[in-house]
Enzyme design. Sequence first.
Site, PDB file in Angstrom:
ATOM      1  N   SER A  15       6.006 -16.935   5.478  1.00  0.00           N
ATOM      2  CA  SER A  15       5.605 -16.158   7.024  1.00  0.00           C
ATOM      3  C   SER A  15       4.341 -15.195   6.600  1.00  0.00           C
ATOM      4  O   SER A  15       3.977 -15.709   5.574  1.00  0.00           O
ATOM      5  CB  SER A  15       7.084 -14.456   6.979  1.00  0.00           C
ATOM      6  OG  SER A  15       7.220 -14.162   5.195  1.00  0.00           O
ATOM      7  N   GLU A  17       1.464 -12.993   7.674  1.00  0.00           N
ATOM      8  CA  GLU A  17       1.199 -12.174   8.852  1.00  0.00           C
ATOM      9  C   GLU A  17       0.163 -11.443   9.669  1.00  0.00           C
ATOM     10  O   GLU A  17      -1.325 -12.390   8.204  1.00  0.00           O
ATOM     11  CB  GLU A  17       1.162 -10.796   7.735  1.00  0.00           C
ATOM     12  CG  GLU A  17       1.015  -8.924   8.274  1.00  0.00           C
ATOM     13  CD  GLU A  17       1.678  -8.825   7.344  1.00  0.00           C
ATOM     14  OE1 GLU A  17       2.364  -7.828   6.661  1.00  0.00           O
ATOM     15  OE2 GLU A  17       0.161  -7.138   7.205  1.00  0.00           O
ATOM     16  N   ASP A 109       0.239   5.093   6.798  1.00  0.00           N
ATOM     17  CA  ASP A 109      -0.484   5.783   5.943  1.00  0.00           C
ATOM     18  C   ASP A 109      -0.783   7.208   7.069  1.00  0.00           C
ATOM     19  O   ASP A 109      -1.384   7.108   8.062  1.00  0.00           O
ATOM     20  CB  ASP A 109      -1.388   5.247   5.552  1.00  0.00           C
ATOM     21  CG  ASP A 109      -1.110   4.379   4.446  1.00  0.00           C
ATOM     22  OD1 ASP A 109      -0.199   4.444   3.445  1.00  0.00           O
ATOM     23  OD2 ASP A 109      -1.987   3.389   4.485  1.00  0.00           O
ATOM     24  N   PHE A 218      -8.867  -4.713  -1.821  1.00  0.00           N
ATOM     25  CA  PHE A 218      -7.448  -5.049  -1.816  1.00  0.00           C
ATOM     26  C   PHE A 218      -7.355  -4.028  -2.943  1.00  0.00           C
ATOM     27  O   PHE A 218      -6.137  -2.854  -2.632  1.00  0.00           O
ATOM     28  CB  PHE A 218      -7.573  -6.158  -2.479  1.00  0.00           C
ATOM     29  CG  PHE A 218      -7.667  -7.368  -1.424  1.00  0.00           C
ATOM     30  CD1 PHE A 218      -7.723  -6.861  -0.194  1.00  0.00           C
ATOM     31  CD2 PHE A 218      -7.623  -8.784  -1.779  1.00  0.00           C
ATOM     32  CE1 PHE A 218      -8.310  -7.982   0.536  1.00  0.00           C
ATOM     33  CE2 PHE A 218      -7.470  -9.777  -1.211  1.00  0.00           C
ATOM     34  CZ  PHE A 218      -8.212  -8.968  -0.053  1.00  0.00           C
ATOM     35  N   HIS A 268       5.472 -14.287   1.390  1.00  0.00           N
ATOM     36  CA  HIS A 268       5.116 -13.251   2.967  1.00  0.00           C
ATOM     37  C   HIS A 268       3.391 -13.525   2.534  1.00  0.00           C
ATOM     38  O   HIS A 268       3.193 -12.712   1.576  1.00  0.00           O
ATOM     39  CB  HIS A 268       5.425 -11.738   2.713  1.00  0.00           C
ATOM     40  CG  HIS A 268       5.541 -11.571   4.043  1.00  0.00           C
ATOM     41  ND1 HIS A 268       5.890 -11.607   5.827  1.00  0.00           N
ATOM     42  CD2 HIS A 268       3.914 -10.590   4.024  1.00  0.00           C
ATOM     43  CE1 HIS A 268       4.651 -11.244   6.756  1.00  0.00           C
ATOM     44  NE2 HIS A 268       3.565  -9.704   5.810  1.00  0.00           N
TER      45      HIS A 268
HETATM   46  P1  FAD Z   1       8.257   5.524   2.784  1.00  0.00           P
HETATM   47  O1  FAD Z   1       9.357   4.204   2.504  1.00  0.00           O
HETATM   48  O2  FAD Z   1       9.010   6.695   3.591  1.00  0.00           O
HETATM   49  O3  FAD Z   1       7.944   5.776   1.427  1.00  0.00           O
HETATM   50  C1  FAD Z   1       6.283   6.973   1.253  1.00  0.00           C
HETATM   51  C2  FAD Z   1       6.386   7.793   0.095  1.00  0.00           C
HETATM   52  O4  FAD Z   1       7.426   8.366   0.020  1.00  0.00           O
HETATM   53  C3  FAD Z   1       7.111   6.730  -1.320  1.00  0.00           C
HETATM   54  O5  FAD Z   1       6.299   7.201  -2.368  1.00  0.00           O
HETATM   55  C4  FAD Z   1       8.420   7.147  -1.622  1.00  0.00           C
HETATM   56  O6  FAD Z   1       8.562   7.224  -2.774  1.00  0.00           O
HETATM   57  C5  FAD Z   1       8.429   8.315  -0.770  1.00  0.00           C
HETATM   58  N1  FAD Z   1       9.890   8.989  -0.364  1.00  0.00           N
HETATM   59  C6  FAD Z   1      10.622   7.697   0.754  1.00  0.00           C
HETATM   60  N2  FAD Z   1      11.670   8.398   1.222  1.00  0.00           N
HETATM   61  C7  FAD Z   1      11.275   9.763   0.417  1.00  0.00           C
HETATM   62  C8  FAD Z   1      12.311  10.365   0.800  1.00  0.00           C
HETATM   63  N3  FAD Z   1      13.809  10.742   1.307  1.00  0.00           N
HETATM   64  N4  FAD Z   1      11.886  11.755   0.058  1.00  0.00           N
HETATM   65  C9  FAD Z   1      11.479  11.612  -0.839  1.00  0.00           C
HETATM   66  N5  FAD Z   1       9.941  11.118  -1.369  1.00  0.00           N
HETATM   67  C10 FAD Z   1       9.999   9.502  -0.442  1.00  0.00           C
HETATM   68  N6  FAD Z   1       0.899   0.952   7.674  1.00  0.00           N
HETATM   69  C11 FAD Z   1       0.557   0.812   9.245  1.00  0.00           C
HETATM   70  O7  FAD Z   1       0.335   1.691   9.435  1.00  0.00           O
HETATM   71  N7  FAD Z   1       0.979  -0.779  10.222  1.00  0.00           N
HETATM   72  C12 FAD Z   1       1.622  -1.473   9.361  1.00  0.00           C
HETATM   73  O8  FAD Z   1       1.222  -2.806   9.949  1.00  0.00           O
HETATM   74  C13 FAD Z   1       1.634  -1.784   8.010  1.00  0.00           C
HETATM   75  N8  FAD Z   1       2.683  -2.926   7.298  1.00  0.00           N
HETATM   76  C14 FAD Z   1       2.622  -2.765   6.020  1.00  0.00           C
HETATM   77  C15 FAD Z   1       3.505  -4.676   5.605  1.00  0.00           C
HETATM   78  C16 FAD Z   1       4.221  -4.088   4.336  1.00  0.00           C
HETATM   79  C17 FAD Z   1       4.917  -4.923   4.211  1.00  0.00           C
HETATM   80  C18 FAD Z   1       3.693  -2.803   3.453  1.00  0.00           C
HETATM   81  C19 FAD Z   1       4.715  -2.642   2.012  1.00  0.00           C
HETATM   82  C20 FAD Z   1       3.113  -2.160   3.726  1.00  0.00           C
HETATM   83  C21 FAD Z   1       2.687  -1.725   5.346  1.00  0.00           C
HETATM   84  N9  FAD Z   1       2.163  -0.453   5.421  1.00  0.00           N
HETATM   85  C22 FAD Z   1       0.975  -0.691   7.037  1.00  0.00           C
HETATM   86  C23 FAD Z   1       1.281   0.491   4.783  1.00  0.00           C
HETATM   87  C24 FAD Z   1       2.812   1.171   4.876  1.00  0.00           C
HETATM   88  O9  FAD Z   1       2.374   2.417   5.490  1.00  0.00           O
HETATM   89  C25 FAD Z   1       1.690   2.873   3.448  1.00  0.00           C
HETATM   90  O10 FAD Z   1       1.961   1.857   2.874  1.00  0.00           O
HETATM   91  C26 FAD Z   1       2.832   4.125   3.579  1.00  0.00           C
HETATM   92  O11 FAD Z   1       1.943   4.522   2.714  1.00  0.00           O
HETATM   93  C27 FAD Z   1       4.573   4.003   3.175  1.00  0.00           C
HETATM   94  O12 FAD Z   1       4.692   2.999   4.140  1.00  0.00           O
HETATM   95  P2  FAD Z   1       6.492   3.469   3.958  1.00  0.00           P
HETATM   96  O13 FAD Z   1       7.190   2.666   4.917  1.00  0.00           O
HETATM   97  O14 FAD Z   1       6.868   2.415   2.681  1.00  0.00           O
HETATM   98  O15 FAD Z   1       7.018   4.477   3.575  1.00  0.00           O
END
Ligand code: FAD
Length: 287
Positions: A15, A17, A109, A218, A268
């Site tokens: 895939s 991105e 973020d 990166f 990916h």
């Molecule tokens: P979460 O899963 O919420 O995790 C974030 C942090 O919180 C982690 O440290 C986790 O351990 C902790 N956490 C999670 N759940 C809980 C809980 N219930 N209690 C306490 N702590 C918890 N960003 C963008 O802005 N746009 C994009 O299009 C984008 N695409 C991405 C694509 C991929 C494949 C990846 C891996 C990242 C992408 N990101 C993108 C970056 C992402 O938004 C950041 O990495 C962000 O900091 C974390 O997102 P997450 O969904 O992993 O968060």
Amino acid sequence: MKITNIFKTQERTYSFEFFPPKDETAAVDFGINVGQLMKLTPSFVSVTYGAGGSTQERTFALVDFLQNKIGLNTMAHYTCVNASSEKIAKDLNYLKEIGIKNLMLLRGDPPKGQGAFIPHPEGFAHASELVEFAKHQHPFCIGGGAYPDKHPEALDFDTDIVNLKRKVDAGADFLITQLFFINERYFTLVKKAREAGIRCRIIPGIIPITSYGQIKRFGDMSGSTIPEELIRQMEPYQNNPDKIYQIGMDYAIRQCRDLLVMGAPGIHFYTLNKSRATIEIFESLLK
Ligand code: FAD
């Protein structure tokens, strides 16, 4: 088609991105590059969602175009930064209406200069909450993010895995990893995830380093470790872009081959909207 249905017929998925081009010139360049990449018939493509929702309109327009005009299985990224649950419901409803079946749901973020993530008062603090909300709204096929180098905010790797399990339990159907350069970390992530009861596919996200400046960029962007050996190899050629490109590509090709040989369910590619490096890696994998 839902990505989970693609999994039924493809043992490995490939895939790409993309991010939404910022202006007309970038859009023309994007078209040329995507045209080249389409020849590789990707399993699906995805479009990122800019920090704080900054690209919302362009992300939605591009997923609409790729899904409905080009006919690609397209996944829209979406985050909960600055979004109330009411806004999220409206946005997801729109995506459903234009025929998007696949979502990559992320927390997002914190905006630059804001240390910690501050959830919208009527929104969500974690991706798992967004996943659960979206799944209740409509039977989307949902991807979530996973971190071979540990998410930078997580206390430790094990805590991050506990939170990853929450995301899957909330309804994530598969996971795509943050970019990484050390395969051992990906396989440790997969092992720990399986031990924690996570059964879904965990697709490695790969980006080749094609310029010297990307080493720092990166690393800063993702919190991923760039191997010392790779940096040492590149250092003497800082003013020789062709040589840097070649070293970066050799590394990425070896990394992808090793991942696939060791059982990864596909790759990916973080394409950065460029086709050359992805095509070269892809073609070398077919050899
Ligand atoms: P979460 O899963 O919420 O995790 C974030 C942090 O919180 C982690 O440290 C986790 O351990 C902790 N956490 C999670 N759940 C809980 C809980 N219930 N209690 C306490 N702590 C918890 N960003 C963008 O802005 N746009 C994009 O299009 C984008 N695409 C991405 C694509 C991929 C494949 C990846 C891996 C990242 C992408 N990101 C993108 C970056 C992402 O938004 C950041 O990495 C962000 O900091 C974390 O997102 P997450 O969904 O992993 O968060």
